[in-house]
Structure formats: C-alpha cells, structure tokens
Write an enzyme that holds these catalytic residues in place. Structure first.
Site, PDB file in Angstrom:
ATOM      1  N   GLU A  83     -18.354   4.671  -1.473  1.00 52.16           N
ATOM      2  CA  GLU A  83     -17.517   3.987  -2.462  1.00 52.16           C
ATOM      3  C   GLU A  83     -18.234   3.745  -3.789  1.00 52.16           C
ATOM      4  O   GLU A  83     -17.634   3.852  -4.863  1.00 52.16           O
ATOM      5  CB  GLU A  83     -17.021   2.656  -1.893  1.00 52.16           C
ATOM      6  CG  GLU A  83     -16.061   2.789  -0.716  1.00 52.16           C
ATOM      7  CD  GLU A  83     -16.765   2.962   0.623  1.00 52.16           C
ATOM      8  OE1 GLU A  83     -16.075   3.079   1.648  1.00 52.16           O
ATOM      9  OE2 GLU A  83     -18.025   2.969   0.640  1.00 52.16           O
ATOM     10  N   HIS A 105      -5.467  -3.165   1.754  1.00 53.07           N
ATOM     11  CA  HIS A 105      -5.961  -3.913   2.916  1.00 53.07           C
ATOM     12  C   HIS A 105      -6.732  -5.163   2.501  1.00 53.07           C
ATOM     13  O   HIS A 105      -7.813  -5.453   3.003  1.00 53.07           O
ATOM     14  CB  HIS A 105      -6.843  -3.017   3.797  1.00 53.07           C
ATOM     15  CG  HIS A 105      -6.094  -1.897   4.451  1.00 53.07           C
ATOM     16  ND1 HIS A 105      -5.544  -0.861   3.716  1.00 53.07           N
ATOM     17  CD2 HIS A 105      -5.803  -1.645   5.750  1.00 53.07           C
ATOM     18  CE1 HIS A 105      -4.938  -0.023   4.543  1.00 53.07           C
ATOM     19  NE2 HIS A 105      -5.069  -0.482   5.772  1.00 53.07           N
ATOM     20  N   ARG A 139      -1.603  -4.481   3.585  1.00 53.35           N
ATOM     21  CA  ARG A 139      -1.287  -3.651   4.750  1.00 53.35           C
ATOM     22  C   ARG A 139       0.031  -4.072   5.404  1.00 53.35           C
ATOM     23  O   ARG A 139       0.758  -3.248   5.948  1.00 53.35           O
ATOM     24  CB  ARG A 139      -2.430  -3.782   5.763  1.00 53.35           C
ATOM     25  CG  ARG A 139      -2.217  -3.031   7.066  1.00 53.35           C
ATOM     26  CD  ARG A 139      -3.329  -3.393   8.039  1.00 53.35           C
ATOM     27  NE  ARG A 139      -3.340  -2.554   9.227  1.00 53.35           N
ATOM     28  CZ  ARG A 139      -4.161  -2.740  10.256  1.00 53.35           C
ATOM     29  NH1 ARG A 139      -5.036  -3.729  10.227  1.00 53.35           N
ATOM     30  NH2 ARG A 139      -4.106  -1.948  11.302  1.00 53.35           N
ATOM     31  N   ASP A 142      -8.338  -6.010  12.028  1.00 51.72           N
ATOM     32  CA  ASP A 142      -9.610  -5.478  11.523  1.00 51.72           C
ATOM     33  C   ASP A 142     -10.670  -6.568  11.388  1.00 51.72           C
ATOM     34  O   ASP A 142     -11.860  -6.284  11.307  1.00 51.72           O
ATOM     35  CB  ASP A 142      -9.410  -4.791  10.169  1.00 51.72           C
ATOM     36  CG  ASP A 142      -8.727  -3.443  10.315  1.00 51.72           C
ATOM     37  OD1 ASP A 142      -8.460  -3.034  11.468  1.00 51.72           O
ATOM     38  OD2 ASP A 142      -8.457  -2.793   9.292  1.00 51.72           O
ATOM     39  N   ARG A 172       0.843  -1.206   0.000  1.00 48.94           N
ATOM     40  CA  ARG A 172       0.000   0.000   0.000  1.00 48.94           C
ATOM     41  C   ARG A 172       0.875   1.252   0.000  1.00 48.94           C
ATOM     42  O   ARG A 172       0.517   2.266  -0.599  1.00 48.94           O
ATOM     43  CB  ARG A 172      -0.958   0.000   1.193  1.00 48.94           C
ATOM     44  CG  ARG A 172      -0.276   0.030   2.558  1.00 48.94           C
ATOM     45  CD  ARG A 172      -1.255   0.325   3.667  1.00 48.94           C
ATOM     46  NE  ARG A 172      -0.639   0.204   4.988  1.00 48.94           N
ATOM     47  CZ  ARG A 172      -1.135   0.750   6.085  1.00 48.94           C
ATOM     48  NH1 ARG A 172      -2.256   1.450   6.039  1.00 48.94           N
ATOM     49  NH2 ARG A 172      -0.525   0.590   7.244  1.00 48.94           N
ATOM     50  N   PHE A 187     -14.346  -2.834   0.244  1.00 48.14           N
ATOM     51  CA  PHE A 187     -15.284  -1.825  -0.240  1.00 48.14           C
ATOM     52  C   PHE A 187     -15.201  -1.651  -1.759  1.00 48.14           C
ATOM     53  O   PHE A 187     -16.208  -1.405  -2.417  1.00 48.14           O
ATOM     54  CB  PHE A 187     -15.026  -0.493   0.452  1.00 48.14           C
ATOM     55  CG  PHE A 187     -14.996  -0.595   1.960  1.00 48.14           C
ATOM     56  CD1 PHE A 187     -15.895  -1.411   2.632  1.00 48.14           C
ATOM     57  CD2 PHE A 187     -14.063   0.110   2.699  1.00 48.14           C
ATOM     58  CE1 PHE A 187     -15.865  -1.515   4.016  1.00 48.14           C
ATOM     59  CE2 PHE A 187     -14.025   0.000   4.088  1.00 48.14           C
ATOM     60  CZ  PHE A 187     -14.928  -0.807   4.745  1.00 48.14           C
TER      61      PHE A 187
END
Length: 313
Positions: free
Chosen positions: A58, A109, A167, A117, A10, A83
């Site tokens: 999104e 991610h 990530r 998460d 990322r 998303f």
C-alpha cells in the site's frame, strides 16, 4: 428502515468509478490486491488497461499514484481504510499531501461495521489521521447516492481527497429530486428547534430513526448530514448552535479526532455550545456481526436515542 433499499457504499464506489471511467480516459484505478473487496473490480472489468494491481504494498501504491498524478492522470488508489490511512500514512502525508497532488484515496471497510474482521481491520482513526494532513479533503458519504456523487466531486476537485466507504449495506436516504452534493456543504435533512443531531456516514440513517422516535416524545430535532468532515460546513454548524439548545454528533469513528472533534473545535471558537459526542470511545473494536457491533457500541438508532433521551427527556 428494513423495507428501504440498502447498498454498501463500497459498491457505490466501484460503480461510480466505472461510470466516470467511461467519461474520462485520464482516470486510473490502483488497488492493493483487494479489487474484489473494494469493488474496483467493476472498473477493472470495463477498463483493464487503466486498472493497476500494486499488490500488498500500500505504501508503494501511494508513491506510484503520486507520480502518475504529475503526468496528467487522475489516480484513485483503493484499499481498506486501515491500510490507506494507517499503514501508508507517511506516504500519504509526504508524497501526496505535502506537494498537494491530485490523488484520490478510496478507503473501504472503515469502522466497526467491518464486523468479523475484528479490531485489526476496524479502522476508527482514519478520519482523525486524514484531517490532520494539511489540504486533505475528507469525505464520509451516508448512502449510495451520496457516495457516487462524492466520487464524481472528488474527480472534479483538484487536490488530494480521502473518501471513506463501508462494507455494510446501508439504506438509501438521499433519493429525492432536490438532493445536491457539494464538497464542504452539509445537508439539513430535518429542521427543529430543541436540539441538533449532526451525523455522518452510516450513522445518518440511524440518526433519522432516532430523531423520529425523539419527535414522538415531543423533542423537536434538527438533523444535519455532514458528508464532508474537512472542510467542515462551519456556517451550518454555528447556525444550528445558535438556534437550538444542544448539539449531538454521531459517527462510526473514534470520538477523538473525527466529526465530533471537528464540531467541537468549530463551536469552541465561534459559538460555545454544549456538545455530546456519540461514537467509538477510547477503545478498539472486536470481532462480531456488524449490526450487533453497532448496537453494542451504541452507534445504531437505539444507542443514539438512549444518549439523547437521557440528556433531554
């Protein structure tokens, strides 16, 4: 590989966008209130007039990008994989894929390595979803060098591209002078005659370590890095199947619809071969430290080694 330089892809994505932004003034970046996490904040700092925060919307962001692309702009839309591929699937399919618009999707991610998460954010289905959209290019880079090269290649390619970034910091493995990134072309990292391991994303580095351990046990391993899941380098896959006895695929994604499925689809038609898929089984993830989750789900070097060794030793 503890002493090897590690960078999260990322971060590579944000750095590549900033570099390309200095070269091309038609490159715009859209984000969904996650610029700090997706690392598009690097681009925003350098080119604030070309960074658009669409908020936590999104699906609308995909529509905005689609419209911008019809005006000569090359939009990179950025948010978490859950998303981008999940929440906004309909808009990606109908507003970007169907008209085959020049929109680039930077999905960060992704996978189990999102860690704490938890299952709601650990998207292990995104490659399957994006592969199913006609004309969509799907890229899953293995390290910093490959990720930055992928972003440039996506800009140069005319049409929709889905890029998957992580990530977790991963080892830099492609820092050799002759490395070349080309959409749709896999990279043979190591030649071998007994078996072939085909890996993608962060699992490539883990597969390298597993292959080294297998070599110590007398197994000759061919190791292939497939950074482009679609279009798949079928010639390279078929060649490996013809020249080695068995294929193992490794991915930080569900074994349903991802790299393993793509390889099986190819070989079932062109060179029927035994394939063992290593990846996330038919299950959701869970919350926990990324490295520990990769181990628990068998996606690290130990897990890869155990599966392959159990089959060939």
């Amino acid at each position: 590989m503890s002493d090897v330089k590690k960078i999260a892809t990322r971060d590579s994505y944000g750095n590549a966008l900033s570099q390309l932004g200095a070269e091309f003034d038609n490159l715009y970046v859209l984000d969904a209130d996650l610029a700090a996490a997706t690392k598009t904040g690097v681009f925003k700092k350098a080119f604030p007039e070309r960074h658009i925060d669409c908020g936590i919307a999104e699906s609308n962001m995909m529509g905005v990008a689609a419209g911008m692309s019809t005006c000569g702009i090359v939009p990179f839309v950025s948010t978490f994989a859950m998303f981008a591929a999940g929440r906004a699937f309909e808009q990606v399919r109908n507003s970007i894929g169907y008209p085959h618009l020049n929109v680039k999707i930077g999905a960060t991610h992704a996978g189990i390595s999102v860690g704490e998460d938890g299952a709601s954010h650990q998207c292990n289905e995104d490659i399957a979803l994006m592969r199913a959209i006609p004309g969509m290019v799907v890229i899953n880079p293995s390290d910093d060098i490959e990720a930055q090269a992928a972003v440039r290649a996506a800009y140069e390619y005319v049409g929709p591209v889905y890029m998957r970034f992580g990530r977790l910091a991963v080892p830099v493995i492609n820092d050799n002078a002759d490395y070349k990134f080309e959409i749709g072309k896999g990279v043979t990292l190591k030649d071998g005659n007994d078996i072939t391991i085909v890996a993608t994303g962060l699992c490539v580095a883990e597969a390298i370590t597993a292959a080294e351990r297998l070599e110590e046990k007398g197994v000759s391993v061919r190791l292939i890095n497939i950074h482009t899941i679609k279009p798949l380098d079928e010639d390279l896959i078929v060649k490996a199947a013809q020249e080695t006895k068995e294929i193992f695929t490794v991915e930080e994604h569900s074994i349903i619809g991802g790299l393993g499925a793509a390889v099986c689809e190819c070989l079932s038609e062109k060179c029927p071969t035994k394939v063992t898929r290593i990846g996330v089984k038919d299950t959701f993830g869970e919350s926990g430290p990324a490295v520990e989750l990769l181990h628990k789900y068998g996606l690290d070097a130990d897990g890869i080694y155990d599966v392959v060794a159990g089959k060939v030793l």
